[in-house]
Design an enzyme around this catalytic site. Structure first.
Site, PDB file in Angstrom:
ATOM      1  N   LYS A 132       0.825  -1.216   0.000  1.00 37.77           N
ATOM      2  CA  LYS A 132       0.000   0.000   0.000  1.00 37.77           C
ATOM      3  C   LYS A 132       0.856   1.262   0.000  1.00 37.77           C
ATOM      4  O   LYS A 132       0.418   2.308  -0.461  1.00 37.77           O
ATOM      5  CB  LYS A 132      -0.947  -0.012   1.189  1.00 37.77           C
ATOM      6  CG  LYS A 132      -1.989  -1.111   1.039  1.00 37.77           C
ATOM      7  CD  LYS A 132      -3.115  -0.978   2.037  1.00 37.77           C
ATOM      8  CE  LYS A 132      -4.213  -1.983   1.727  1.00 37.77           C
ATOM      9  NZ  LYS A 132      -3.794  -3.378   1.964  1.00 37.77           N
TER      10      LYS A 132
HETATM   11  C1  LIG Z   1      -4.344  -4.453   1.265  1.00 43.59           C
HETATM   12  C2  LIG Z   1      -3.535  -5.689   1.121  1.00 43.59           C
HETATM   13  C3  LIG Z   1      -3.903  -6.702   0.196  1.00 43.59           C
HETATM   14  C4  LIG Z   1      -5.159  -6.623  -0.650  1.00 43.59           C
HETATM   15  O1  LIG Z   1      -5.049  -5.644  -1.652  1.00 43.59           O
HETATM   16  P1  LIG Z   1      -6.381  -5.136  -2.423  1.00 43.59           P
HETATM   17  O2  LIG Z   1      -5.932  -3.997  -3.254  1.00 43.59           O
HETATM   18  O3  LIG Z   1      -7.326  -4.713  -1.315  1.00 43.59           O
HETATM   19  O4  LIG Z   1      -6.900  -6.272  -3.202  1.00 43.59           O
HETATM   20  C5  LIG Z   1      -3.072  -7.816   0.075  1.00 43.59           C
HETATM   21  N1  LIG Z   1      -1.969  -7.942   0.833  1.00 43.59           N
HETATM   22  C6  LIG Z   1      -1.586  -7.000   1.743  1.00 43.59           C
HETATM   23  C7  LIG Z   1      -0.372  -7.224   2.553  1.00 43.59           C
HETATM   24  C8  LIG Z   1      -2.351  -5.836   1.904  1.00 43.59           C
HETATM   25  O5  LIG Z   1      -1.963  -4.919   2.804  1.00 43.59           O
END
Ligand SMILES: *Cc1c(COP(=O)(O)O)cnc(C)c1O
Length: 468
Positions: free
Chosen positions: A112
């Site tokens: 993120k």
């Molecule tokens: C948020 C997150 C996801 C999922 O990503 P999306 O964009 O919501 O599909 C997967 N792995 C980690 C470690 C995350 O923080």
């Protein structure tokens, strides 16, 4: 570039407006009116660019003239020039034509950061130009809160209040929030559950007086700019593996469908992607959908990969918009039925179109641990539980042929040390710049699960800060 709502009933906006608006006022999500196109020659000319140079190339068409090109380039360089790894998103080979794309080198060790670090800077830039300030409020069960705080810390146009459930997040997750020492960052431990935190945030937004007074805003996963920033690493990986002269496949551990939708966007822009494997943990609504056109809600089950413990994937609406022929009314009706009956009405032809590009696969906790152990034994690579779900789905659902397959690694193993240690016997170490995380001072405000207490705290803190 102009942006339209998936529900067809909100004003058409420019990039800067979409960034600040987040959700569309008709309840829909903003998408570009059309996809920028890159030809095979354009793609060849991108080979060998550094990550920030590539990012500028890929994102500029989405911004148009809404940010000065030199200023935008400076923001992108500031975001990615020093991102924890010189390659920003390096790849590691796990097997023949099988690669891991490491997206977890940012400040909070999860993918993120790649988008959030840019978003914080874009918000600050646009608000400062307008002479405005906003108050970002959010609730987190872990990853998102830390990434948002890191993205907003020290930015003069932003005040951020982040709620988490007191004593219900992991040590690393809590410390990544509470050890940030910046005057505009306020971390709040609520004596309640994550759902209580979310309810408090909703109640704050529903209080129109408070919303206007404090200019409340959110940085949630539906913001278009987050998708835009994530498109870049699909280009980065595919170009390194031979695009446009070779097709590439991706496997993506999925929660809100934001990450995999960014890949879909990259493909729509001309990147030769053949298929996507949408990987889920036991919360498998998307796997059921791609397997059998069954998009029905069931309860959320806690797993080893908590950032994927999601039943309703908010960004799926953006794909739905395309599956329904970009018809806002049809999306509105489908979403209303989904809300009322808990199932999504897609006919066989529409579902078939989706399955030509996407397959789903579900990996439960026992299997996740097994995969972490196997990959470590075979390659020496430590996977976090989210990344392990993606790697297993990739291996099982790998398409025929020898086109490269890239599994996205979304969190650093040291973010989930207990699961990794129990699978491998090895306790993953935090990167050097975070090695003293457990010795840093923590700052947080503990509040009861009460809207009055929260409102008073946010108001008083904002007044003090405004006067300062
Ligand atoms: C948020 C997150 C996801 C999922 O990503 P999306 O964009 O919501 O599909 C997967 N792995 C980690 C470690 C995350 O923080």
């Amino acid at each position: 570039m102009r942006y339209i709502s998936t529900r067809g009933d909100a004003p058409v906006l420019s990039f800067d407006q979409v960034l600040l608006a987040g959700l569309a006022e008709d309840g829909g999500l903003y998408v570009p009116e059309s996809w920028p196109q890159f030809t095979a020659d354009d793609l060849r000319a991108m080979r060998g660019l550094t990550y920030p140079e590539l990012a500028i190339r890929v994102m500029t068409p989405f911004i148009g003239d809404r940010i000065d090109p030199a200023e935008f380039a400076a923001i992108v360089h500031e975001t990615y020039d020093d991102f924890g790894h010189p390659a920003v998103a390096p790849m590691v080979q796990l097997g023949p034509n099988f690669w891991l794309l490491e997206l977890f080198h940012g400040p909070t060790l999860a993918f993120k950061d790649v988008a959030m670090q840019l978003l914080g800077r874009l918000f600050d830039h646009l608000l400062s130009k307008r002479g405005e300030r906003i108050t970002i409020v959010g609730a987190t069960s872990g990853d998102t809160g830390a990434a948002a705080i890191e993205a907003c810390r020290g930015r003069s146009a932003i005040e951020i209040f982040m709620l988490y459930p007191h004593e219900r997040v992991s040590d690393v997750q809590r410390r990544q929030m509470t050890t940030v020492d910046a005057p505009n960052v306020h971390t709040i431990a609520v004596e309640g559950t994550f759902d209580d935190c979310q309810d408090l945030i909703k109640a704050m937004f529903n209080d129109t007086g408070l919303r206007n007074e404090l200019k409340l805003s959110a940085v949630n996963s539906i913001n278009w700019a987050r998708v835009m920033a994530q498109i870049v690493y699909y280009f980065h990986a595919a170009l390194a593996l031979g695009a446009p002269d070779r097709k590439v496949n991706f496997a993506v551990p999925t929660g809100n469908f934001g990450n995999v939708y960014a890949g879909y966007a990259a493909r729509a822009m001309g990147l030769p992607i053949d298929s996507f494997v949408v990987a889920s943990n036991s919360n498998d609504i998307l796997t059921r959908f791609f397997d059998s056109n069954d998009m029905s809600i069931s309860g959320v089950e806690p797993t080893l990969s908590p950032s994927m413990d999601i039943q309703v994937s908010s960004n799926f609406e953006r794909l739905l918009f395309d599956l329904l022929g970009r018809d806002g009314d049809a999306v509105k009706q489908a979403m209303a039925q989904f809300r009322e009956k808990g199932t999504l009405p897609l006919d066989a032809a529409q579902w078939q179109t989706a399955t030509e590009l996407f397959t789903g696969y579900k990996v439960d906790d026992a299997r996740t641990k097994q995969v972490i152990a196997d990959i470590f034994a075979k390659t020496g690579v430590l996977l976090d539980p989210h990344s392990a779900v993606g790697v297993d789905a990739a291996a099982v659902r790998r398409p025929d042929g020898d086109d490269p397959l890239v599994a996205l690694a979304t969190a650093h193993p040291a973010k989930f040390p207990d699961a990794v240690e129990s699978a491998t016997g090895v306790r993953p170490e935090l990167p050097a710049r975070l090695a003293d995380l457990h010795d840093r001072d923590e700052h947080m405000k503990i509040l009861p699960n009460s809207l009055d207490a929260l409102r008073d705290f946010v108001r008083e803190t904002s007044e003090l800060r405004g006067a300062a």
